[in-house]
Write a protein that holds these residues in place. Structure first.
Motif, PDB file in Angstrom:
ATOM      1  N   LYS B  16      30.294  20.149  32.581  1.00 52.93           N
ATOM      2  CA  LYS B  16      29.644  19.182  31.682  1.00 52.93           C
ATOM      3  C   LYS B  16      30.394  19.109  30.356  1.00 52.93           C
ATOM      4  O   LYS B  16      30.668  18.038  29.836  1.00 52.93           O
ATOM      5  CB  LYS B  16      28.196  19.639  31.470  1.00 52.93           C
ATOM      6  N   ILE B  17      30.731  20.268  29.813  1.00 54.90           N
ATOM      7  CA  ILE B  17      31.424  20.303  28.521  1.00 54.90           C
ATOM      8  C   ILE B  17      32.801  19.703  28.635  1.00 54.90           C
ATOM      9  O   ILE B  17      33.234  18.904  27.797  1.00 54.90           O
ATOM     10  CB  ILE B  17      31.523  21.760  28.012  1.00 54.90           C
ATOM     11  N   LEU B  18      33.520  20.050  29.711  1.00 54.51           N
ATOM     12  CA  LEU B  18      34.889  19.551  29.845  1.00 54.51           C
ATOM     13  C   LEU B  18      34.900  18.039  30.043  1.00 54.51           C
ATOM     14  O   LEU B  18      35.822  17.349  29.606  1.00 54.51           O
ATOM     15  CB  LEU B  18      35.588  20.263  31.005  1.00 54.51           C
ATOM     16  N   LYS B  19      33.869  17.513  30.694  1.00 55.26           N
ATOM     17  CA  LYS B  19      33.812  16.060  30.862  1.00 55.26           C
ATOM     18  C   LYS B  19      33.623  15.380  29.518  1.00 55.26           C
ATOM     19  O   LYS B  19      34.206  14.349  29.225  1.00 55.26           O
ATOM     20  CB  LYS B  19      32.663  15.709  31.803  1.00 55.26           C
ATOM     21  N   TYR B  24      40.789  14.852  24.761  1.00 51.69           N
ATOM     22  CA  TYR B  24      41.112  15.664  23.585  1.00 51.69           C
ATOM     23  C   TYR B  24      42.492  16.270  23.777  1.00 51.69           C
ATOM     24  O   TYR B  24      42.917  16.548  24.891  1.00 51.69           O
ATOM     25  CB  TYR B  24      40.069  16.772  23.393  1.00 51.69           C
ATOM     26  N   GLN B  25      43.151  16.516  22.648  1.00 50.22           N
ATOM     27  CA  GLN B  25      44.532  16.974  22.728  1.00 50.22           C
ATOM     28  C   GLN B  25      44.631  18.420  23.168  1.00 50.22           C
ATOM     29  O   GLN B  25      43.789  19.244  22.844  1.00 50.22           O
ATOM     30  CB  GLN B  25      45.177  16.864  21.343  1.00 50.22           C
ATOM     31  N   SER B  27      44.757  22.128  24.461  1.00 48.35           N
ATOM     32  CA  SER B  27      43.778  22.989  25.142  1.00 48.35           C
ATOM     33  C   SER B  27      42.364  22.469  25.012  1.00 48.35           C
ATOM     34  O   SER B  27      41.518  22.770  25.856  1.00 48.35           O
ATOM     35  CB  SER B  27      43.824  24.402  24.575  1.00 48.35           C
ATOM     36  N   SER B  28      42.110  21.683  23.956  1.00 48.86           N
ATOM     37  CA  SER B  28      40.744  21.236  23.753  1.00 48.86           C
ATOM     38  C   SER B  28      40.282  20.305  24.858  1.00 48.86           C
ATOM     39  O   SER B  28      39.096  20.109  25.052  1.00 48.86           O
ATOM     40  CB  SER B  28      40.613  20.523  22.405  1.00 48.86           C
ATOM     41  N   GLY B  29      41.218  19.716  25.611  1.00 51.09           N
ATOM     42  CA  GLY B  29      40.825  18.853  26.704  1.00 51.09           C
ATOM     43  C   GLY B  29      40.830  19.552  28.050  1.00 51.09           C
ATOM     44  O   GLY B  29      40.463  18.955  29.046  1.00 51.09           O
ATOM     45  N   ARG B  30      41.277  20.808  28.037  1.00 49.61           N
ATOM     46  CA  ARG B  30      41.441  21.513  29.305  1.00 49.61           C
ATOM     47  C   ARG B  30      40.685  22.830  29.387  1.00 49.61           C
ATOM     48  O   ARG B  30      40.202  23.206  30.435  1.00 49.61           O
ATOM     49  CB  ARG B  30      42.932  21.839  29.533  1.00 49.61           C
ATOM     50  N   TYR B  32      37.782  25.533  28.479  1.00 50.28           N
ATOM     51  CA  TYR B  32      36.365  25.435  28.153  1.00 50.28           C
ATOM     52  C   TYR B  32      36.067  25.914  26.744  1.00 50.28           C
ATOM     53  O   TYR B  32      35.346  25.278  25.986  1.00 50.28           O
ATOM     54  CB  TYR B  32      35.527  26.223  29.153  1.00 50.28           C
ATOM     55  N   LYS B  33      36.660  27.078  26.371  1.00 48.44           N
ATOM     56  CA  LYS B  33      36.328  27.650  25.054  1.00 48.44           C
ATOM     57  C   LYS B  33      36.774  26.722  23.934  1.00 48.44           C
ATOM     58  O   LYS B  33      36.067  26.474  22.965  1.00 48.44           O
ATOM     59  CB  LYS B  33      37.021  29.003  24.900  1.00 48.44           C
ATOM     60  N   TRP B  34      38.007  26.186  24.077  1.00 49.63           N
ATOM     61  CA  TRP B  34      38.503  25.303  23.014  1.00 49.63           C
ATOM     62  C   TRP B  34      37.748  23.985  23.006  1.00 49.63           C
ATOM     63  O   TRP B  34      37.499  23.396  21.955  1.00 49.63           O
ATOM     64  CB  TRP B  34      39.998  25.043  23.222  1.00 49.63           C
ATOM     65  N   ALA B  35      37.379  23.514  24.218  1.00 54.28           N
ATOM     66  CA  ALA B  35      36.656  22.256  24.306  1.00 54.28           C
ATOM     67  C   ALA B  35      35.306  22.377  23.628  1.00 54.28           C
ATOM     68  O   ALA B  35      34.865  21.486  22.899  1.00 54.28           O
ATOM     69  CB  ALA B  35      36.492  21.846  25.765  1.00 54.28           C
ATOM     70  N   LYS B  36      34.645  23.518  23.841  1.00 53.15           N
ATOM     71  CA  LYS B  36      33.325  23.724  23.233  1.00 53.15           C
ATOM     72  C   LYS B  36      33.437  23.671  21.715  1.00 53.15           C
ATOM     73  O   LYS B  36      32.643  23.044  21.032  1.00 53.15           O
ATOM     74  CB  LYS B  36      32.792  25.098  23.684  1.00 53.15           C
ATOM     75  N   GLU B  37      34.472  24.335  21.176  1.00 52.39           N
ATOM     76  CA  GLU B  37      34.711  24.354  19.736  1.00 52.39           C
ATOM     77  C   GLU B  37      34.944  22.938  19.210  1.00 52.39           C
ATOM     78  O   GLU B  37      34.338  22.502  18.236  1.00 52.39           O
ATOM     79  CB  GLU B  37      35.950  25.212  19.486  1.00 52.39           C
ATOM     80  N   ALA B  38      35.838  22.208  19.912  1.00 53.04           N
ATOM     81  CA  ALA B  38      36.164  20.856  19.456  1.00 53.04           C
ATOM     82  C   ALA B  38      34.943  19.951  19.514  1.00 53.04           C
ATOM     83  O   ALA B  38      34.712  19.130  18.619  1.00 53.04           O
ATOM     84  CB  ALA B  38      37.300  20.279  20.311  1.00 53.04           C
TER      85      ALA B  38
END
Lengths: 172, 116
Positions: B16-19, B24-25, B27-30, B32-38
């Motif tokens: 859900k989060i990654l979708k 996003y650029q 690691s933030s698009g790939r 999970y941890k960075w995506a959650k932060e972004a």
């Protein structure tokens, strides 16, 4: 009826304005030019799009600084080295390059963002009345300061027919 | 309690989060941890800017109305004062739209605002 029929070629193109800086105060002229370069005189203005126009300013060598600014106004920059503060008085800067004072004034009045460089590129300053954009100019605008007539602009008939105020008051 | 392996539910939550972080650029698009932060920053900005959007647009409308007024020999403050004195309650959004799309009507409004 809202439509785009009222739009002409001039609505969305970049216009070229010509302004004569002779007898115009630098700061007041610069603020007017900065507004034109940003395009804030247009109802289609948007900050993310550069809606500005080209501005050609001639006779920048004859622009005016009021007071004793020619002798006292300092333009400073630091070269980065210790003791590298360089100061130059407005008079000397004007002698070195007569367009620099107006260029610095307008540069300082534009918003400090990425569009500033492009807007400054649309500013064309010339120290005298010679300029190479005669084919592009669309409008000539008067400067913000009213230009007063000097004694040499009056004809001899106007001078002689001017009512004599001085001798009439002196008898009181 | 029977033994629970966490893989399936964890995978669903992460998906859900990654979708939501698609596009996003780096690691933030790939990741999970960075995506959650972004996404936390993105959601906080979106919350704040939904409220700022109202003020931003009003500011833009005012700039546009002011520019259009000055083409007709008046300024924004005199124009708005004249409109309220004449009892015209057209909002700034419509005035700015008219200034661009229906300048004839806008000119009539300026004339109305200028009359005493």
């Amino acid at each position: 009826m809202a439509s785009k029929l009222s739009h002409s070629i001039g609505t969305h193109t970049r216009l070229w304005y010509l302004i004569d800086a002779r007898h115009q105060v630098v700061g007041r002229l610069a603020s007017m030019v900065a507004l034109l370069l940003q395009g804030k005189n247009k109802p289609i203005y948007h900050p993310s799009v550069d809606t500005g126009d080209h501005v050609v300013v001639i006779n920048t060598g004859h622009a005016v600084l009021t007071g004793s600014k020619w002798d006292k106004k300092l333009y400073r920059h630091h070269t980065g080295y210790p003791g590298g503060l360089k100061e130059i008085v407005a008079k000397q800067l004007h002698q070195k390059n007569p367009t620099m004072i107006l260029r610095r004034a307008i540069n300082g009045m534009l918003p400090k963002n990425l569009q500033r460089k492009h807007r400054m590129r649309r500013l064309h300053l010339y120290p005298d009345s010679a300029h190479s954009h005669a084919l592009n100019i669309t409008h000539q605008l008067p400067g913000p300061c009213p230009v007063f007539k000097t004694l040499s602009d009056y004809s001899s008939e106007e001078i002689t027919s001017f009512p004599d105020i001085v001798t009439r008051i002196s008898h009181l | 309690v029977p033994r629970v392996k966490r893989g399936v539910t964890k995978h669903a939550r992460h998906k859900k989060i990654l979708k939501a972080a698609k596009g996003y650029q780096a690691s933030s698009g790939r990741n999970y941890k960075w995506a959650k932060e972004a996404l936390m920053h993105a959601w906080s900005h979106a919350y704040r800017h939904r409220r700022q959007r109202k003020g931003d647009f009003r500011r833009l409308w005012i700039i546009r109305i002011g520019a259009a007024c000055r083409q007709h020999d008046t300024n924004y403050s005199q124009f708005m004062h004249g409109l309220t004195a004449a009892g015209i309650e057209i909002d700034r959004k419509m005035l700015a739209d008219m200034a661009v799309r229906d300048p004839a009507a806008f000119e009539r409004l300026v004339a109305l605002a200028k009359t005493d």
